[in-house]
Scaffold this motif. Structure first.
Motif, PDB file in Angstrom:
ATOM      1  N   HIS B  76       0.759  -1.157  -0.098  1.00 13.00           N
ATOM      2  CA  HIS B  76      -0.094   0.139   0.087  1.00 13.00           C
ATOM      3  C   HIS B  76       0.819   1.186   0.016  1.00 13.00           C
ATOM      4  CE1 HIS B  76      -3.399  -2.507   0.664  1.00 13.00           C
ATOM      5  NE2 HIS B  76      -2.876  -3.013   1.565  1.00 13.00           N
ATOM      6  N   LEU B  83       3.810   0.739   2.615  1.00  9.77           N
ATOM      7  CA  LEU B  83       3.688  -0.365   3.616  1.00  9.77           C
ATOM      8  C   LEU B  83       3.514  -1.795   2.707  1.00  9.77           C
ATOM      9  CD1 LEU B  83       3.000  -1.678   6.505  1.00  9.77           C
ATOM     10  CD2 LEU B  83       0.443  -1.038   5.856  1.00  9.77           C
ATOM     11  N   ILE B  85       2.810  -5.988   3.789  1.00 11.18           N
ATOM     12  CA  ILE B  85       2.471  -7.027   4.649  1.00 11.18           C
ATOM     13  C   ILE B  85       2.824  -8.380   3.886  1.00 11.18           C
ATOM     14  CG2 ILE B  85       0.764  -8.041   6.274  1.00 11.18           C
ATOM     15  CD1 ILE B  85      -0.539  -5.225   6.496  1.00 11.18           C
ATOM     16  N   LEU B 100       8.139  -1.612   5.993  1.00  6.06           N
ATOM     17  CA  LEU B 100       7.863  -0.043   5.773  1.00  6.06           C
ATOM     18  C   LEU B 100       8.986   0.648   4.789  1.00  6.06           C
ATOM     19  CD1 LEU B 100       5.781   2.267   6.167  1.00  6.06           C
ATOM     20  CD2 LEU B 100       7.057   2.839   8.371  1.00  6.06           C
TER      21      LEU B 100
END
Lengths: 138, 138
Positions: B76, B83, B85, B100
């Motif tokens: 994102h 970010l 994940i 990050l």
């Protein structure tokens, strides 16, 4: 109030809402237009506002909602995003948390929370022992 | 290549360098002008480039450096930060990671890595059982 102070205030409000089981405040903390995610300790990643808010609704309503407080919070503003790393203090245990915020309509809103446990036998960075990571996963 | 693809490429390069024990590439991945931090599984937070790179030097040089790969990465982009994940697959275990990145001189550089274990008895979001969080810390 500067950006860093505003981010730390948003982070403090997250832990206030958590400790007070204030579901409405918890919902209001999370970003609306930006995709959100959440990794509770030991959980897989939850993705999307519906799944994340549902998890908080269940946690705050549950008998097991912990007495939690935040310590050692440090914020780093990265443009319109901001990272906070802090310690979460619960009865008998400390967790470490990564909290990520974005600016939405001038207010800092949470987009990601990742909390996890700390092994008791891990040396702290300022300890004399080198941190070899041996015995840990990496 | 769009921003999201660039971020996913930087994330993939992180795991390539990790698995290959490529210390020089690992150093080059981390941001230079932006404060960095790192939370290895079970560790306290390491703050600052010196402490973070020293931890990677020790991990990559150690006999215990794992065969690691990355799966299910989702990015994102949040302005000049991004970010990711993802799941980290190691022999016999899966971890979950928050990574990050920030844009420095047009390239996406890592500013924070947080990896932690997943409990085996935690329901996945698409399971039938509701996730009460009971038995977990929150």
């Amino acid at each position: 109030m500067g950006d860093e102070e505003q981010v730390l205030a948003a982070n403090a409000e997250f832990y206030r809402a958590f400790a007070a089981r204030d579901t409405a405040a918890m919902y209001a903390l999370w970003a609306v237009r930006t995709p959100v995610a959440c990794i509770h300790p030991g959980w897989r990643a939850l993705r999307g506002r519906e799944a994340v808010l549902a998890s908080w609704r269940d946690i705050l309503a549950g008998a097991g909602a912990p007495a939690i407080s935040c310590a050692d919070a440090a914020a780093h503003v990265l443009g319109d995003a901001a990272l906070v790393i802090c310690t979460e203090r619960l009865p008998g245990v400390e967790l470490i948390a990564t909290n990520l915020f974005v600016r939405e309509d001038g207010a800092w809103k949470m987009v990601h929370h990742h909390a996890s446990g700390m092994a008791r036998d891990v040396a702290e960075p300022d300890d004399d022992e080198p941190e070899s990571g041996s015995g840990l996963l990496h």
